[in-house]
Design a protein around this motif. Structure first.
Motif, PDB file in Angstrom:
ATOM      1  N   LYS A 191       0.834  -1.206   0.000  1.00 45.08           N
ATOM      2  CA  LYS A 191       0.000   0.000   0.000  1.00 45.08           C
ATOM      3  C   LYS A 191       0.866   1.252   0.000  1.00 45.08           C
ATOM      4  N   ALA A 192       1.946   1.213   0.770  1.00 43.38           N
ATOM      5  CA  ALA A 192       2.844   2.364   0.831  1.00 43.38           C
ATOM      6  C   ALA A 192       3.548   2.596  -0.502  1.00 43.38           C
ATOM      7  N   MET A 193       3.751   1.542  -1.255  1.00 47.37           N
ATOM      8  CA  MET A 193       4.477   1.648  -2.517  1.00 47.37           C
ATOM      9  C   MET A 193       3.578   1.937  -3.714  1.00 47.37           C
ATOM     10  N   THR A 194       2.274   1.857  -3.552  1.00 50.19           N
ATOM     11  CA  THR A 194       1.381   2.068  -4.696  1.00 50.19           C
ATOM     12  C   THR A 194       1.412   3.515  -5.144  1.00 50.19           C
ATOM     13  N   ASP A 195       1.181   3.688  -6.425  1.00 49.01           N
ATOM     14  CA  ASP A 195       1.147   5.018  -7.015  1.00 49.01           C
ATOM     15  C   ASP A 195      -0.101   5.757  -6.570  1.00 49.01           C
ATOM     16  N   ASP A 196      -0.112   7.045  -6.824  1.00 42.33           N
ATOM     17  CA  ASP A 196      -1.278   7.867  -6.551  1.00 42.33           C
ATOM     18  C   ASP A 196      -2.455   7.311  -7.347  1.00 42.33           C
ATOM     19  N   PRO A 197      -3.631   7.151  -6.716  1.00 44.58           N
ATOM     20  CA  PRO A 197      -4.769   6.574  -7.447  1.00 44.58           C
ATOM     21  C   PRO A 197      -5.379   7.522  -8.480  1.00 44.58           C
ATOM     22  N   PHE A 198      -4.888   8.748  -8.560  1.00 45.72           N
ATOM     23  CA  PHE A 198      -5.422   9.714  -9.521  1.00 45.72           C
ATOM     24  C   PHE A 198      -4.304  10.225 -10.423  1.00 45.72           C
ATOM     25  N   LYS A 199      -4.636  10.373 -11.697  1.00 49.95           N
ATOM     26  CA  LYS A 199      -3.672  10.861 -12.672  1.00 49.95           C
ATOM     27  C   LYS A 199      -4.226  12.146 -13.275  1.00 49.95           C
ATOM     28  N   PRO A 200      -3.413  13.185 -13.405  1.00 48.15           N
ATOM     29  CA  PRO A 200      -3.898  14.431 -14.005  1.00 48.15           C
ATOM     30  C   PRO A 200      -4.331  14.208 -15.457  1.00 48.15           C
ATOM     31  N   VAL A 201      -5.410  14.862 -15.842  1.00 47.30           N
ATOM     32  CA  VAL A 201      -5.949  14.712 -17.193  1.00 47.30           C
ATOM     33  C   VAL A 201      -4.922  15.139 -18.238  1.00 47.30           C
ATOM     34  N   HIS A 202      -4.122  16.166 -17.940  1.00 37.63           N
ATOM     35  CA  HIS A 202      -3.161  16.610 -18.952  1.00 37.63           C
ATOM     36  C   HIS A 202      -2.153  15.506 -19.285  1.00 37.63           C
ATOM     37  N   LYS A 203      -1.861  14.613 -18.343  1.00 41.10           N
ATOM     38  CA  LYS A 203      -0.971  13.490 -18.648  1.00 41.10           C
ATOM     39  C   LYS A 203      -1.682  12.440 -19.501  1.00 41.10           C
ATOM     40  N   ILE A 204      -2.986  12.290 -19.299  1.00 37.98           N
ATOM     41  CA  ILE A 204      -3.772  11.371 -20.122  1.00 37.98           C
ATOM     42  C   ILE A 204      -3.808  11.882 -21.566  1.00 37.98           C
ATOM     43  N   LEU A 205      -3.967  13.196 -21.732  1.00 34.17           N
ATOM     44  CA  LEU A 205      -4.044  13.774 -23.069  1.00 34.17           C
ATOM     45  C   LEU A 205      -2.761  13.563 -23.851  1.00 34.17           C
TER      46      LEU A 205
END
Length: 151
Positions: free
Chosen positions: A63-77
């Motif tokens: 759990k401590a090593m997992t990435d942030d559960p949210f990604k900025p939309v600009h990175k998705i684009l």
């Protein structure tokens, strides 16, 4: 005047950053694998109590090593396929088709000065992400009830 797709993508990235748009992403299986690995190692070294301790410690480490559960939309684009970019570009053109501008820089300034246009483009972007990528978009200020008073 024709507008460049690259400029439109930059404009959408700016709008999504300004509005703090985020997409929930699938968590990795790393947490699950570490919990199982910790449980097996714990069971081998400590028997039944080791199973519980190893599973708990492995899960906490994962759990401590997992990435942030949210990604900025600009990175998705930035990682959209060419076909997806074309569809998004066509939707943007439908919104800005009646604006008058001389060059792409002037168009970007027009949009960035107009809260109404930004909101139209943000709404279109949310709809595009929901229909094309089947993801939910959240806004940073409203994420997890931020700003909502708790009893």
């Amino acid at each position: 005047m024709p507008v460049a797709m690259q400029d439109v993508m930059r404009m959408l990235c700016s709008i999504s950053e300004k509005k703090k748009m985020l997409v929930a992403v699938e968590p990795s299986n790393r947490c699950r694998r570490l919990a199982i690995g910790g449980a097996i190692l714990g069971a081998l070294l400590g028997g039944p109590p080791g199973l519980a301790v190893g599973g708990t410690l492995g899960g906490l480490l994962g759990k401590a090593m997992t990435d942030d559960p949210f990604k900025p939309v600009h990175k998705i684009l930035l990682v959209l396929s060419q076909d997806q970019r074309r569809k998004l570009f066509d939707r943007v053109k439908a919104i800005i088709w009646n604006l008058r501008w001389i060059n792409n820089m002037e168009l970007m300034e027009l949009v960035m000065r107009s809260e109404s246009l930004q909101q139209q483009l943000a709404d279109m972007l949310v709809d595009f992400l929901k229909t094309e990528l089947t993801v939910d978009v959240q806004f940073g200020d409203h994420l997890l009830g931020a700003g909502v008073p708790r009893d």
